[in-house]
Design a protein around this motif. Structure first.
Motif, PDB file in Angstrom:
ATOM      1  N   GLY A  35      14.280  17.012 -57.605  1.00  0.00           N
ATOM      2  CA  GLY A  35      15.205  17.985 -58.263  1.00  0.00           C
ATOM      3  C   GLY A  35      16.109  18.901 -57.233  1.00  0.00           C
ATOM      4  N   ILE A  36      16.008  18.539 -56.061  1.00  0.00           N
ATOM      5  CA  ILE A  36      16.722  19.581 -54.974  1.00  0.00           C
ATOM      6  C   ILE A  36      17.617  18.534 -53.994  1.00  0.00           C
ATOM      7  N   PHE A  37      18.468  19.336 -53.465  1.00  0.00           N
ATOM      8  CA  PHE A  37      19.210  18.783 -52.347  1.00  0.00           C
ATOM      9  C   PHE A  37      19.763  19.620 -51.639  1.00  0.00           C
ATOM     10  N   ALA A  38      20.280  19.452 -50.359  1.00  0.00           N
ATOM     11  CA  ALA A  38      21.166  20.229 -49.334  1.00  0.00           C
ATOM     12  C   ALA A  38      22.065  19.402 -48.934  1.00  0.00           C
ATOM     13  N   VAL A  39      23.434  20.216 -48.662  1.00  0.00           N
ATOM     14  CA  VAL A  39      24.521  19.510 -48.290  1.00  0.00           C
ATOM     15  C   VAL A  39      24.896  20.259 -46.848  1.00  0.00           C
ATOM     16  N   SER A  40      24.985  19.397 -46.050  1.00  0.00           N
ATOM     17  CA  SER A  40      25.670  19.923 -44.654  1.00  0.00           C
ATOM     18  C   SER A  40      26.853  19.604 -44.772  1.00  0.00           C
ATOM     19  N   ILE A  41      27.906  20.431 -44.274  1.00  0.00           N
ATOM     20  CA  ILE A  41      29.173  20.641 -44.437  1.00  0.00           C
ATOM     21  C   ILE A  41      29.798  19.831 -42.690  1.00  0.00           C
ATOM     22  N   LEU A  42      30.354  18.832 -42.774  1.00  0.00           N
ATOM     23  CA  LEU A  42      30.784  18.394 -41.409  1.00  0.00           C
ATOM     24  C   LEU A  42      32.106  18.806 -40.905  1.00  0.00           C
ATOM     25  N   PRO A  43      32.201  19.090 -39.479  1.00  0.00           N
ATOM     26  CA  PRO A  43      33.349  19.584 -38.818  1.00  0.00           C
ATOM     27  C   PRO A  43      34.465  18.733 -38.631  1.00  0.00           C
ATOM     28  N   GLN A  44      35.453  19.061 -38.305  1.00  0.00           N
ATOM     29  CA  GLN A  44      36.747  18.328 -37.625  1.00  0.00           C
ATOM     30  C   GLN A  44      35.984  17.594 -36.366  1.00  0.00           C
ATOM     31  N   SER A  45      35.446  17.893 -35.536  1.00  0.00           N
ATOM     32  CA  SER A  45      34.853  17.473 -34.314  1.00  0.00           C
ATOM     33  C   SER A  45      33.578  16.530 -34.534  1.00  0.00           C
ATOM     34  N   VAL A  46      33.048  16.223 -35.707  1.00  0.00           N
ATOM     35  CA  VAL A  46      31.827  15.272 -35.855  1.00  0.00           C
ATOM     36  C   VAL A  46      32.078  14.008 -35.267  1.00  0.00           C
ATOM     37  N   PRO A  47      31.176  13.497 -34.442  1.00  0.00           N
ATOM     38  CA  PRO A  47      31.370  12.087 -33.880  1.00  0.00           C
ATOM     39  C   PRO A  47      31.317  11.031 -34.751  1.00  0.00           C
ATOM     40  N   LEU A  48      32.218  10.041 -35.029  1.00  0.00           N
ATOM     41  CA  LEU A  48      32.213   9.066 -35.964  1.00  0.00           C
ATOM     42  C   LEU A  48      30.798   8.491 -36.167  1.00  0.00           C
ATOM     43  N   ASP A  49      30.136   8.180 -35.013  1.00  0.00           N
ATOM     44  CA  ASP A  49      28.923   7.655 -34.981  1.00  0.00           C
ATOM     45  C   ASP A  49      27.914   8.113 -35.807  1.00  0.00           C
ATOM     46  N   LEU A  50      28.138   9.548 -35.938  1.00  0.00           N
ATOM     47  CA  LEU A  50      27.096  10.317 -36.830  1.00  0.00           C
ATOM     48  C   LEU A  50      27.517  10.043 -38.283  1.00  0.00           C
ATOM     49  N   ILE A  51      28.879   9.761 -38.686  1.00  0.00           N
ATOM     50  CA  ILE A  51      28.923   9.353 -39.993  1.00  0.00           C
ATOM     51  C   ILE A  51      28.420   8.088 -40.130  1.00  0.00           C
ATOM     52  N   GLY A  52      28.714   6.993 -39.164  1.00  0.00           N
ATOM     53  CA  GLY A  52      28.268   5.861 -39.383  1.00  0.00           C
ATOM     54  C   GLY A  52      26.597   5.957 -39.518  1.00  0.00           C
ATOM     55  N   HIS A  53      25.957   6.645 -38.848  1.00  0.00           N
ATOM     56  CA  HIS A  53      24.519   6.822 -38.959  1.00  0.00           C
ATOM     57  C   HIS A  53      23.911   7.050 -40.228  1.00  0.00           C
ATOM     58  N   PHE A  54      24.702   8.098 -40.948  1.00  0.00           N
ATOM     59  CA  PHE A  54      24.205   8.473 -42.313  1.00  0.00           C
ATOM     60  C   PHE A  54      24.746   7.708 -43.425  1.00  0.00           C
ATOM     61  N   GLY A  55      26.292   7.027 -43.055  1.00  0.00           N
ATOM     62  CA  GLY A  55      26.680   6.306 -43.989  1.00  0.00           C
ATOM     63  C   GLY A  55      26.428   4.652 -44.365  1.00  0.00           C
ATOM     64  N   PHE A  56      25.935   4.041 -43.027  1.00  0.00           N
ATOM     65  CA  PHE A  56      25.988   2.749 -42.919  1.00  0.00           C
ATOM     66  C   PHE A  56      24.591   2.290 -42.713  1.00  0.00           C
ATOM     67  N   LYS A  57      23.519   3.164 -42.476  1.00  0.00           N
ATOM     68  CA  LYS A  57      22.340   2.787 -42.296  1.00  0.00           C
ATOM     69  C   LYS A  57      21.521   3.122 -43.439  1.00  0.00           C
TER      70      LYS A  57
END
Length: 229
Positions: free
Chosen positions: A60-82
């Motif tokens: 029943g809990i969650f946290a949201v980290s807001i990503l900046p413009q400079s975020v590396p694309l591989d970090l998005i891939g890490h959390f989005g496609f693994k």
């Protein structure tokens, strides 16, 4: 119905995390928004098949980290496609546990908020969790990345005209029949097709693609590809 219209709707891009029985997980999400300011209520939409959904449903809990413009694309891939069912996504990502126990990113984050679910709604393939915000922090004044920004960066990263491949297979006569597959999202690079949207013309061998090219689907680098045997 033209579904391309939904590409024109603006979204943010976030890492949504949760905890269950001491275990943590997180994923990329773009469906997050504020509903009211008094009390401060927010909502997120999470796919029911995702491990993070199970964690939020349980704790029943969650946290949201807001990503900046400079975020590396591989970090998005890490959390989005693994999948957190296969790897510990936080093994290589600096984080801290918030007041609720849900983790938040210490790097590549503008800030975060934590929330306690007050109600959930069935949306077919997804659940919509409405939650009361219990804690927040701001790390920087950098502008947040949007879903549209993310797709623009994927399209704009690649080779220019001077780096385009040659019909004969490019430098050194490297084979054009060898396909490579992304280990993260499964995208297959076919030399016969190339990746014209980023300037990689048909007839470009994988070895001839510039080293700064990234997967057009999940944004990881060439080192995350392997030949298809």
């Amino acid at each position: 119905m033209d579904f391309n219209i939904f590409k024109k709707v603006s979204y943010g891009l976030y890492v949504v995390t949760s905890i269950r029985e001491g275990k943590i997980n997180g994923q990329i999400a773009n469906t997050f928004f504020q509903i009211t300011s008094d009390p401060v209520l927010v909502a997120i939409g999470i796919n029911k098949s995702n491990l993070t959904h199970a964690y939020i449903k349980s704790s029943g809990i969650f946290a949201v980290s807001i990503l900046p413009q400079s975020v590396p694309l591989d970090l998005i891939g890490h959390f989005g496609f693994k999948s957190g069912r296969e790897i510990d996504k936080f093994a290589s990502v600096p984080f801290e546990a918030g007041e609720t126990g849900a983790p938040y990113l210490l790097e590549n984050s503008i800030g975060y908020l934590e929330a306690q679910v007050v109600e959930s709604f069935d949306a077919g393939t997804h659940s919509v969790f409405m939650a009361r915000v219990v804690n927040t922090a701001v790390f920087s004044n950098e502008e947040p990345i949007t879903y549209a920004d993310y797709h623009y960066r994927k399209r704009s990263t690649g080779a220019g005209p001077s780096q385009q491949g040659k019909p004969d297979g490019g430098r050194g006569g490297r084979p054009l029949d060898q396909k490579y597959q992304c280990l993260i999202c499964g995208y297959v690079y076919d030399p016969a097709a190339g990746d014209p949207e980023t300037g990689i013309m048909p007839g470009t061998a994988f070895a001839d693609i510039p080293d700064d090219w990234v997967c057009p689907i999940c944004g990881v680098g060439k080192d995350q590809f392997e030949p298809i045997t």
